[in-house]
Design an enzyme around this catalytic site. Structure first.
Site, PDB file in Angstrom:
ATOM      1  N   ALA A   1       0.849  -1.199   0.000  1.00  0.00           N
ATOM      2  CA  ALA A   1       0.000   0.000   0.000  1.00  0.00           C
ATOM      3  C   ALA A   1       0.883   1.248   0.000  1.00  0.00           C
ATOM      4  O   ALA A   1       1.257   1.753  -1.062  1.00  0.00           O
ATOM      5  CB  ALA A   1      -0.934  -0.034   1.202  1.00  0.00           C
ATOM      6  N   ARG A   2       1.258   1.727   1.169  1.00  0.00           N
ATOM      7  CA  ARG A   2       2.164   2.856   1.306  1.00  0.00           C
ATOM      8  C   ARG A   2       3.014   2.652   2.555  1.00  0.00           C
ATOM      9  O   ARG A   2       2.525   2.189   3.596  1.00  0.00           O
ATOM     10  CB  ARG A   2       1.408   4.190   1.399  1.00  0.00           C
ATOM     11  CG  ARG A   2       0.749   4.644   0.105  1.00  0.00           C
ATOM     12  CD  ARG A   2       1.771   4.972  -0.972  1.00  0.00           C
ATOM     13  NE  ARG A   2       1.164   5.444  -2.211  1.00  0.00           N
ATOM     14  CZ  ARG A   2       0.775   4.669  -3.205  1.00  0.00           C
ATOM     15  NH1 ARG A   2       0.893   3.353  -3.093  1.00  0.00           N
ATOM     16  NH2 ARG A   2       0.267   5.190  -4.304  1.00  0.00           N
TER      17      ARG A   2
ATOM     18  N   ASP B   1       6.906  -3.654  -0.537  1.00  0.00           N
ATOM     19  CA  ASP B   1       7.062  -3.019  -1.850  1.00  0.00           C
ATOM     20  C   ASP B   1       7.077  -1.497  -1.749  1.00  0.00           C
ATOM     21  O   ASP B   1       7.352  -0.822  -2.732  1.00  0.00           O
ATOM     22  CB  ASP B   1       5.919  -3.467  -2.775  1.00  0.00           C
ATOM     23  CG  ASP B   1       6.101  -2.986  -4.208  1.00  0.00           C
ATOM     24  OD1 ASP B   1       7.212  -3.151  -4.750  1.00  0.00           O
ATOM     25  OD2 ASP B   1       5.139  -2.444  -4.786  1.00  0.00           O
TER      26      ASP B   1
ATOM     27  N   GLU C   1      11.384   6.873  -0.581  1.00  0.00           N
ATOM     28  CA  GLU C   1      11.614   6.202  -1.867  1.00  0.00           C
ATOM     29  C   GLU C   1      12.316   7.152  -2.829  1.00  0.00           C
ATOM     30  O   GLU C   1      11.977   8.336  -2.866  1.00  0.00           O
ATOM     31  CB  GLU C   1      10.280   5.731  -2.463  1.00  0.00           C
ATOM     32  CG  GLU C   1       9.580   4.677  -1.624  1.00  0.00           C
ATOM     33  CD  GLU C   1       8.278   4.181  -2.263  1.00  0.00           C
ATOM     34  OE1 GLU C   1       7.954   4.622  -3.391  1.00  0.00           O
ATOM     35  OE2 GLU C   1       7.586   3.366  -1.637  1.00  0.00           O
TER      36      GLU C   1
ATOM     37  N   HIS D   1       8.805  -0.752  -5.189  1.00  0.00           N
ATOM     38  CA  HIS D   1       7.496  -0.196  -5.521  1.00  0.00           C
ATOM     39  C   HIS D   1       7.062  -0.649  -6.912  1.00  0.00           C
ATOM     40  O   HIS D   1       6.802   0.159  -7.809  1.00  0.00           O
ATOM     41  CB  HIS D   1       7.508   1.337  -5.426  1.00  0.00           C
ATOM     42  CG  HIS D   1       6.146   1.910  -5.151  1.00  0.00           C
ATOM     43  ND1 HIS D   1       5.947   3.046  -4.403  1.00  0.00           N
ATOM     44  CD2 HIS D   1       4.908   1.496  -5.512  1.00  0.00           C
ATOM     45  CE1 HIS D   1       4.648   3.310  -4.332  1.00  0.00           C
ATOM     46  NE2 HIS D   1       4.006   2.371  -5.004  1.00  0.00           N
TER      47      HIS D   1
ATOM     48  N   GLY E   1       4.272  -2.422  -7.489  1.00  0.00           N
ATOM     49  CA  GLY E   1       2.851  -2.742  -7.515  1.00  0.00           C
ATOM     50  C   GLY E   1       2.132  -2.350  -8.784  1.00  0.00           C
ATOM     51  O   GLY E   1       1.445  -3.164  -9.408  1.00  0.00           O
TER      52      GLY E   1
END
Length: 321
Positions: A237-238, A262, A267, A286, A288
């Site tokens: 998600a975050r 992820d 980031e 990341h 996703g």
């Protein structure tokens, strides 16, 4: 008409120009691609100050008020997705910047979630690396997910999709979120649990809520302490939804079996980040939403927004509130 300058940001894969119909706007717009993240807000301000149009890829480049104020020529700001917590929407509106988003036809994050679960429990990537390195045959005994309990935090569109996939694998699925009701769970064909029950009873927990002031830090040290020593946490998600320091401590001390992550609080993840040094965490950069099909859809919709904007028309159905 004066030609406008458009900046495409954070095209890490160098595919933006090849997957969408940018020639459609080349008579009005000059396009520049930035394929690496800016080192600082100051660098972003310097590099972007002469652009009227900016295409942002998710939250890779934040746009706080201070940066927006440093971009005097900015007229149109497009983000992939219909939400972007990294953009100060109010400041952009006050600057009379037109805000647009792009839509997903489908979300590839759910399959990635199942991939992380399989990697944690079966060590596919780990064993592949060992085989290529010429190491000894079979050293990792996997764990079956059939019959195990998956706890889903957030049963919206994405959480429900993950629930459906998990049930195909034979998993028992339960869910919780601050606003979730037993009735909603029943409609989705999953069990309802309180937050405490979900953390205490799940074999794997996966997070699918939107980052907001309410969800920031939603998963903390107390929640992680309730997890079984054999349990795994997955976050696609975050990053800030989970207390990263508390998660690192739980992984370091092996009070939980591991995690698949992820998304991160910062980031790109710094090269010296302590999570990189743990052997019980699967980390991905990341990924996703980062599929060729998804990116193609986002970039093509950006072209359509730019085409409409430069013709004086309302961007098609994707104007951000």
């Amino acid at each position: 008409m004066t030609r406008l300058r458009c900046a495409i940001l954070d095209d890490y894969f160098d595919i933006a120009l090849s997957v969408a119909d940018w020639p459609k706007v080349k008579d009005r717009v000059d396009v520049t691609v930035f394929d690496k993240p800016f080192a600082s807000e100051a660098e972003a301000a310097t590099k972007l100050k002469d652009f009227e149009i900016i295409c942002a890829m998710r939250e890779r480049t934040p746009f706080p008020k201070s940066l927006l104020d440093a971009l005097p020529r900015l007229q149109l700001l497009i983000t992939s997705g219909m939400r972007n917590a990294a953009i100060d929407m109010e400041a952009a509106k006050n600057r009379k910047v037109v805000l647009c988003g792009t839509q997903y036809s489908r979300d590839p994050t759910a399959p990635l979630t199942m991939g992380l679960i399989l990697e944690l429990t079966r060590g596919i990537g780990r064993e592949n690396a060992r085989m290529h390195a010429g190491e000894a045959w079979q050293t990792f005994a996997g764990t079956e997910i059939e019959g195990k309990t998956l706890g889903i935090i957030g049963l919206g569109k994405l959480g429900s999709k993950v629930a459906g996939m998990a049930k195909v694998f034979g998993m028992n699925v339960i869910a919780w979120s601050p606003n979730l009701t037993p009735e909603k769970c029943k409609e989705a064909g999953v069990g309802y649990a309180s937050k405490d029950e979900l953390f205490a009873t799940s074999d794997i927990i996966t997070i699918h809520v939107v980052l907001s002031p309410r969800s920031r830090g939603l998963v903390g040290a107390t929640d992680l302490a309730r997890m079984k020593p054999s349990a795994y946490l997955v976050n696609t998600a975050r990053g800030p939804i989970v207390d990263e320091d508390a998660l690192f401590a739980a992984l370091r001390d092996k009070t939980i079996a591991g995690a698949g992550i992820d998304v991160f609080s910062v980031e790109p993840l710094p090269s010296d980040h302590p999570l990189r040094k743990l052997d019980n965490v699967v980390i991905t950069p990341h990924l996703g939403y980062a599929t060729r099909e998804s990116l193609q859809a986002h970039y093509q919709q950006m072209v359509e927004c730019i085409d409409a904007f430069t013709k004086g028309n309302e961007p098609p159905r994707r104007r951000l509130a």
